[in-house]
Write a protein that holds these residues in place. Structure first.
Motif, PDB file in Angstrom:
ATOM      1  N   PRO A 151      -7.254  23.097 -11.484  1.00 49.91           N
ATOM      2  CA  PRO A 151      -8.442  22.327 -11.122  1.00 49.91           C
ATOM      3  C   PRO A 151      -8.831  22.605  -9.670  1.00 49.91           C
ATOM      4  O   PRO A 151      -8.015  23.089  -8.871  1.00 49.91           O
ATOM      5  CB  PRO A 151      -7.985  20.874 -11.304  1.00 49.91           C
ATOM      6  CG  PRO A 151      -6.768  20.949 -12.162  1.00 49.91           C
ATOM      7  CD  PRO A 151      -6.115  22.255 -11.862  1.00 49.91           C
ATOM      8  N   SER A 152     -10.056  22.269  -9.312  1.00 48.28           N
ATOM      9  CA  SER A 152     -10.553  22.581  -7.969  1.00 48.28           C
ATOM     10  C   SER A 152      -9.824  21.813  -6.877  1.00 48.28           C
ATOM     11  O   SER A 152      -9.823  22.247  -5.720  1.00 48.28           O
ATOM     12  CB  SER A 152     -12.055  22.285  -7.888  1.00 48.28           C
ATOM     13  OG  SER A 152     -12.308  20.906  -8.139  1.00 48.28           O
TER      14      SER A 152
ATOM     15  N   ALA B 151      -2.748  19.087 -14.158  1.00 48.86           N
ATOM     16  CA  ALA B 151      -3.754  18.361 -14.936  1.00 48.86           C
ATOM     17  C   ALA B 151      -3.869  16.914 -14.480  1.00 48.86           C
ATOM     18  O   ALA B 151      -4.973  16.346 -14.427  1.00 48.86           O
ATOM     19  CB  ALA B 151      -3.407  18.431 -16.424  1.00 48.86           C
TER      20      ALA B 151
ATOM     21  N   PRO C  37      -9.892  13.664  -9.105  1.00 48.76           N
ATOM     22  CA  PRO C  37     -10.386  14.380  -7.916  1.00 48.76           C
ATOM     23  C   PRO C  37     -10.840  13.459  -6.797  1.00 48.76           C
ATOM     24  O   PRO C  37     -10.883  13.869  -5.631  1.00 48.76           O
ATOM     25  CB  PRO C  37     -11.557  15.191  -8.466  1.00 48.76           C
ATOM     26  CG  PRO C  37     -12.020  14.426  -9.668  1.00 48.76           C
ATOM     27  CD  PRO C  37     -10.768  13.853 -10.268  1.00 48.76           C
TER      28      PRO C  37
ATOM     29  N   GLY D 265      -5.813  16.987 -11.340  1.00 48.65           N
ATOM     30  CA  GLY D 265      -7.182  17.403 -11.630  1.00 48.65           C
ATOM     31  C   GLY D 265      -8.024  16.301 -12.236  1.00 48.65           C
ATOM     32  O   GLY D 265      -9.244  16.266 -12.042  1.00 48.65           O
TER      33      GLY D 265
END
Length: 385
Positions: free
Chosen positions: A268-269, A244, A250, A247
């Motif tokens: 997350p991506s 997290a 980014p 994320g």
């Protein structure tokens, strides 16, 4: 040429340095063999090793124990039973291989005790510096309790009452660290060779890996997140908080998160979750490491000059984490209490050049390379005769 027998527990971090040293000894024409869990040894070193398979004990039953409960479990249900279980196979290996010297891991007590019983020179393999720091100096009752357990095992195995602690050979100790990280040993400093990490060549394994290297082609800083191979689900909440934290940034970070137990289900991506990674090959592409302060991961990270955010869980990890902090190479968090914000703030700090953590990590990494590693360890062992 001489014959060297390594006695190792079924723990990856304790086996890997011996593989590098053994390979260097073999390159010099010496005969080398291992006593340990053949399955683990073959998985790490391939099929070409000369291995005497050995009865073993698992750490899996430890579960989520931490603190004093984890220490009690280690001694009562792992170290002592492991010594008892390994003794017949260590004895048989010595009788068959007839080594000139035995290199006994600190946690494979059968190696040193059987060597003493057989009158063979033995060297301690200290893959972590924790025991050398005398971590129980402030807890004399616990220290006496452990001494009592070792004495009982010594009597059971018929080893002579030599007056030597089987974790610290009177013939010498190979410590796979340097004073720049660990400081001067509090125990047996006069007979301790600090050779730095002994890192085996893992180029072949990296080449075979199907790791998606393209993920790292970006303008963000790359972070490795790992809680080690023996902590299981214990670090699950920390891994989720670390994911997290990455994320939420980014534009700043990307992370490779090692998650063998599936703790992070919906990452997350900018967080790549992998059950296993080619860590040694991956680290040169990283900018920092978030980890449990396992000695191998810490040393491999510092070898590459990477600052650390540590969250020690148990065993030697709190001591190693404190060494990182004292050396200026990183920060320490409480793994059960570390929030997303704690992790993010610590990561921002260790990557701030003004904080000095990157410079300290680079300095320690240089000390590792100068110490000689497997080559220096092989020279020491070859000079025993």
């Amino acid at each position: 040429m001489s014959r060297y027998l390594f006695v190792v527990p079924p723990l990856v971090g304790h086996i890997n340095p011996t593989l590098a040293v053994g390979s260097e000894l073999a390159r010099r024409g010496h005969d080398v063999a291992w006593v340990g869990d053949a399955r683990v040894l073959h998985a790490l070193g391939g099929t070409g090793l000369n291995i005497y398979d050995c009865a073993t004990i698992s750490l899996e039953e430890r579960g989520d124990l931490v603190g004093p409960a984890a220490l009690k479990f280690l001694w009562e249900h792992f170290f002592i039973p492991l010594g008892r279980a390994m003794e017949p196979d260590v004895t048989a290996a010595i009788q068959h291989f007839r080594p000139d010297a035995i290199i006994a891991d600190q946690q494979a007590l059968a190696g040193s005790l059987v060597a003493e019983r057989a009158g063979i020179t033995w060297i301690t393999s200290a893959t972590t510096s924790t025991e050398l720091t005398d971590p129980l100096a402030s807890m004399p009752k616990v220290k006496d309790w452990i001494t009592g357990l070792i004495d009982e095992l010594r009597d059971e195995l018929g080893a002579p009452a030599s007056g030597h602690d089987p974790r610290f050979s009177p013939h010498g100790i190979l410590a796979f660290t340097t004073a720049e990280l660990s400081g001067t040993p509090a125990i047996a400093a006069e007979r301790c060779w600090m050779v730095g990490p002994a890192l085996a060549d893992d180029g072949a394994s990296a080449a075979r890996s199907d790791f998606p290297w393209d993920f790292l082609d970006n303008d963000q800083r790359n972070i490795l997140i790992s809680m080690g191979t023996v902590n299981g689900a214990t670090g699950a909440a920390f891994l989720r908080n670390a994911a997290a934290a990455i994320g939420a940034r980014p534009d700043r970070y990307r992370a490779v998160l090692v998650d063998p137990d599936g703790a992070v289900a919906d990452p997350p991506s900018n967080v790549l979750v992998q059950k296993f990674v080619p860590q040694r090959a991956l680290l040169p592409a990283m900018d920092a490491v978030i980890c449990h302060a396992g000695h191998n991961t810490v040393c491999e990270s510092l070898w590459n000059g990477l600052p650390l955010v540590t969250a020690p869980v148990r065993d030697d990890q709190p001591v190693v984490a404190q060494q990182v902090v004292d050396a200026g190479a990183g920060l320490r968090l409480r793994f059960r209490r570390a929030t997303e914000q704690h992790i993010a703030t610590a990561l921002d700090t260790v990557l701030d050049p003004a904080a000095g953590h990157q410079a300290a990590a680079a300095r320690i990494g240089q000390s590792f390379r100068e110490a000689g590693g497997a080559v220096r360890a092989a020279e020491i062992l070859a000079g025993l005769g």
